[in-house]
Each structure stands twice: as structure tokens, then as C-alpha cells.
Design an enzyme around this catalytic site. Structure first.
Site, PDB file in Angstrom:
ATOM      1  N   LYS A  13       0.841  -1.208   0.000  1.00  0.00           N
ATOM      2  CA  LYS A  13       0.000   0.000   0.000  1.00  0.00           C
ATOM      3  C   LYS A  13       0.878   1.262   0.000  1.00  0.00           C
ATOM      4  O   LYS A  13       0.622   2.194  -0.745  1.00  0.00           O
ATOM      5  CB  LYS A  13      -0.921   0.044   1.232  1.00  0.00           C
ATOM      6  CG  LYS A  13      -1.902  -1.115   1.313  1.00  0.00           C
ATOM      7  CD  LYS A  13      -2.924  -0.913   2.442  1.00  0.00           C
ATOM      8  CE  LYS A  13      -2.323  -0.913   3.832  1.00  0.00           C
ATOM      9  NZ  LYS A  13      -1.719  -2.198   4.245  1.00  0.00           N
ATOM     10  N   ARG A  88      -9.703   0.692   8.915  1.00  0.00           N
ATOM     11  CA  ARG A  88      -9.282  -0.677   9.205  1.00  0.00           C
ATOM     12  C   ARG A  88     -10.370  -1.460   9.917  1.00  0.00           C
ATOM     13  O   ARG A  88     -10.181  -2.647  10.194  1.00  0.00           O
ATOM     14  CB  ARG A  88      -8.063  -0.635  10.110  1.00  0.00           C
ATOM     15  CG  ARG A  88      -6.728  -0.975   9.422  1.00  0.00           C
ATOM     16  CD  ARG A  88      -5.666  -0.849  10.468  1.00  0.00           C
ATOM     17  NE  ARG A  88      -4.417  -1.483  10.226  1.00  0.00           N
ATOM     18  CZ  ARG A  88      -3.350  -0.901   9.684  1.00  0.00           C
ATOM     19  NH1 ARG A  88      -3.422   0.302   9.188  1.00  0.00           N
ATOM     20  NH2 ARG A  88      -2.206  -1.558   9.629  1.00  0.00           N
ATOM     21  N   ARG A 127      11.861  -7.720   4.671  1.00  0.00           N
ATOM     22  CA  ARG A 127      11.965  -6.330   5.145  1.00  0.00           C
ATOM     23  C   ARG A 127      12.712  -6.284   6.482  1.00  0.00           C
ATOM     24  O   ARG A 127      13.515  -5.398   6.718  1.00  0.00           O
ATOM     25  CB  ARG A 127      10.553  -5.731   5.302  1.00  0.00           C
ATOM     26  CG  ARG A 127      10.558  -4.263   5.681  1.00  0.00           C
ATOM     27  CD  ARG A 127       9.242  -3.587   5.351  1.00  0.00           C
ATOM     28  NE  ARG A 127       8.277  -3.684   6.438  1.00  0.00           N
ATOM     29  CZ  ARG A 127       6.997  -3.348   6.346  1.00  0.00           C
ATOM     30  NH1 ARG A 127       6.512  -2.903   5.201  1.00  0.00           N
ATOM     31  NH2 ARG A 127       6.202  -3.454   7.366  1.00  0.00           N
ATOM     32  N   ARG A 135      11.302  -0.910  12.207  1.00  0.00           N
ATOM     33  CA  ARG A 135       9.996  -0.661  12.827  1.00  0.00           C
ATOM     34  C   ARG A 135       9.841  -1.602  14.008  1.00  0.00           C
ATOM     35  O   ARG A 135      10.067  -2.796  13.875  1.00  0.00           O
ATOM     36  CB  ARG A 135       8.885  -0.935  11.807  1.00  0.00           C
ATOM     37  CG  ARG A 135       8.569   0.263  10.942  1.00  0.00           C
ATOM     38  CD  ARG A 135       7.522  -0.067   9.920  1.00  0.00           C
ATOM     39  NE  ARG A 135       6.285  -0.615  10.493  1.00  0.00           N
ATOM     40  CZ  ARG A 135       5.174  -0.782   9.815  1.00  0.00           C
ATOM     41  NH1 ARG A 135       5.130  -0.457   8.536  1.00  0.00           N
ATOM     42  NH2 ARG A 135       4.101  -1.281  10.381  1.00  0.00           N
ATOM     43  N   ARG A 146      -0.785  -9.194  13.236  1.00  0.00           N
ATOM     44  CA  ARG A 146      -1.365  -8.162  12.366  1.00  0.00           C
ATOM     45  C   ARG A 146      -2.179  -8.785  11.232  1.00  0.00           C
ATOM     46  O   ARG A 146      -3.212  -8.258  10.821  1.00  0.00           O
ATOM     47  CB  ARG A 146      -0.254  -7.257  11.818  1.00  0.00           C
ATOM     48  CG  ARG A 146       0.193  -6.221  12.855  1.00  0.00           C
ATOM     49  CD  ARG A 146       1.577  -5.660  12.579  1.00  0.00           C
ATOM     50  NE  ARG A 146       1.658  -4.952  11.334  1.00  0.00           N
ATOM     51  CZ  ARG A 146       2.775  -4.792  10.610  1.00  0.00           C
ATOM     52  NH1 ARG A 146       3.900  -5.311  11.030  1.00  0.00           N
ATOM     53  NH2 ARG A 146       2.765  -4.118   9.505  1.00  0.00           N
TER      54      ARG A 146
HETATM   55  P1  AMP Z   1       0.651   0.302   9.359  1.00  0.00           P
HETATM   56  O1  AMP Z   1       1.874   1.130   9.165  1.00  0.00           O
HETATM   57  O2  AMP Z   1      -0.504   0.783   8.528  1.00  0.00           O
HETATM   58  O3  AMP Z   1       0.898  -1.165   9.198  1.00  0.00           O
HETATM   59  O4  AMP Z   1       0.190   0.506  10.879  1.00  0.00           O
HETATM   60  C1  AMP Z   1       1.009   0.129  11.966  1.00  0.00           C
HETATM   61  C2  AMP Z   1       0.172  -0.033  13.227  1.00  0.00           C
HETATM   62  O5  AMP Z   1      -0.457   1.215  13.550  1.00  0.00           O
HETATM   63  C3  AMP Z   1      -0.965  -1.022  13.117  1.00  0.00           C
HETATM   64  O6  AMP Z   1      -0.537  -2.353  13.360  1.00  0.00           O
HETATM   65  C4  AMP Z   1      -1.921  -0.509  14.197  1.00  0.00           C
HETATM   66  O7  AMP Z   1      -1.475  -0.855  15.499  1.00  0.00           O
HETATM   67  C5  AMP Z   1      -1.770   1.001  14.046  1.00  0.00           C
HETATM   68  N1  AMP Z   1      -2.738   1.548  13.064  1.00  0.00           N
HETATM   69  C6  AMP Z   1      -2.457   2.111  11.859  1.00  0.00           C
HETATM   70  N2  AMP Z   1      -3.581   2.501  11.242  1.00  0.00           N
HETATM   71  C7  AMP Z   1      -4.600   2.166  12.058  1.00  0.00           C
HETATM   72  C8  AMP Z   1      -6.023   2.279  11.962  1.00  0.00           C
HETATM   73  N3  AMP Z   1      -6.622   2.824  10.892  1.00  0.00           N
HETATM   74  N4  AMP Z   1      -6.765   1.823  13.015  1.00  0.00           N
HETATM   75  C9  AMP Z   1      -6.190   1.282  14.109  1.00  0.00           C
HETATM   76  N5  AMP Z   1      -4.866   1.124  14.242  1.00  0.00           N
HETATM   77  C10 AMP Z   1      -4.070   1.565  13.243  1.00  0.00           C
END
Ligand code: AMP
Length: 193
Positions: A13, A88, A127, A135, A146
């Protein structure tokens, strides 16, 4: 132009959003990036989010929706935006519908990147090897969590947006260039730019 990029962790994404931003002069709104910035800056939101993120769980809908609502109001979003990692949950999608309505804005497309779980695990593992786990949620254990959270709470959005006749699925396992081309042809057809 206002878009949602939907897909599991590691689907690409972020990579695809960056390309769309370059081609269409809109901004990328990544809730993951915003939360990581908040954690780094040590804000209240960051303090609340850190442990939840490290466990691979979701930050509360209220926090996320208010972050996005404020962000959309900023001047750089006036030409459009691409939502990466939001919504999400169904509750977030419903809140987004409501807030877009209130702001008199319309969503043009929801693009789903389809990638099999086995490939996601391979991608995240490489990664981790490349970045040394830069991260704090990049480890195999958290990834599995996740992915489970994705299937449980985020995948139902596919049905939600199909019901709104706005969902377009793309094969996210194709090479990056081919995925971009699929997205570009969808955007050319569905979005009046
Ligand atoms: P990402 O970089 O999109 O994979 O997000 C990393 C982490 O941030 C996720 O595993 C969640 O803990 C939190 N997070 C990101 N976006 C959301 C969202 N829209 N709703 C809830 N938690 C989020």
C-alpha cells in the site's frame, strides 16, 4: 481525487500510494506513519498507541478517526488524498462516510491489493532482514498477529465497499510496475480528474 488503498500488512500500500501521489499530485495519509510520528514525538496519542502497535493490535477507532478528520481539513488535502491503512474496521469506515458527508466530500475509489498470506510473510521477513527491524512492530510474531487482525477486522471492508459499488481489486502479487499500471487504468476509468 479521494481514494482508499485497502490490503493486508505488506501488500504494498505504501509503495503504491507514493506512486499515485507523484502522478496525481494528491497527498498520502498513512495512519501508521502518523502514529509512528506521534510515538516518536512522545505525544499523548503516541503514548497511548505504542504498546498497542507493538502488539500488532489496532489503536482505538476514536483516536484514529479524530486524527484523520483533522488531517483532511488541512490545506494540502484540498486537491485530494489517498488513505493508506485507514479505515481498518467497519466502525472506522462508517465514521469516514459520515465525516466526508459533513465535509461535503466524495470518495472516488477503493482499491484493494490482493496478496496471499504466505507471500506477505515472506515480504515482511525480507523487510526485517533488510532494515534490521527498524519498525518496532516488524517481527514475525507481530506480523502474524497483524495478519490475524486484518482478516478479522479489516477484510470485512471488502464486502462493505463492494456493497457501495466502489471496490476495485488489483492483483498485488504482480511486479510493482504491473500493479501500478493496473491502478492507473482503474483511476483513468473511475476518477474524473
Ligand atoms: P501500518 O503502518 O498501517 O501497518 O500501521 C502500523 C500499526 O499502527 C498497526 O498495526 C496498528 O497498530 C496502528 N494503526 C495504523 N492505522 C490504524 C487504523 N486505521 N486503526 C487502528 N490502528 C491503526
Amino acid at each position: 481525487m479521494r481514494l482508499i488503498l485497502l490490503g493486508p500488512p505488506g501488500a504494498g500500500k505504501g509503495t503504491q500510494a507514493a506512486r499515485i501521489v507523484d502522478n496525481h499530485k494528491i497527498v498520502q495519509l498513512s495512519t501508521g506513519d502518523m502514529l509512528r510520528a506521534a510515538v516518536k514525538a512522545g505525544t499523548d496519542v503516541g503514548l497511548k498507541a505504542k504498546d498497542v502497535m507493538d502488539r500488532g493490535e489496532l489503536v482505538s477507532d476514536d483516536i484514529i478517526v479524530s486524527i484523520i478528520s483533522d488531517r483532511i481539513d488541512q490545506a494540502d488535502c484540498s486537491n485530494g488524498f489517498i488513505l493508506d491503512g485507514f479505515p481498518r474496521t467497519i466502525a472506522q469506515a462508517e465514521a469516514l462516510e459520515k465525516l466526508l458527508q459533513e465535509k461535503d466530500l466524495k470518495l472516488d475509489a477503493v482499491i484493494e491489493l490482493e496478496v496471499d498470506d504466505s507471500i506477505l510473510v515472506e515480504r515482511i521477513e525480507s523487510r526485517i532482514r533488510e532494515t534490521g527491524g527498524a519498525r518496532s512492530d516488524d517481527n514475525v510474531e507481530t506480523l502474524k498477529k497483524r495478519l490475524a487482525v486484518y482478516h478479522e477486522q479489516t477484510a470485512p471492508l471488502v464486502v462493505f465497499y463492494k456493497g457501495r459499488n466502489i471496490l476495485q481489486a488489483v492483483n498485488g502479487m504482480a511486479p510493482i510496475e504491473a500493479v501500478s499500471q493496473q491502478i492507473d487504468s482503474i483511476l483513468a476509468e473511475t476518477v474524473a480528474v
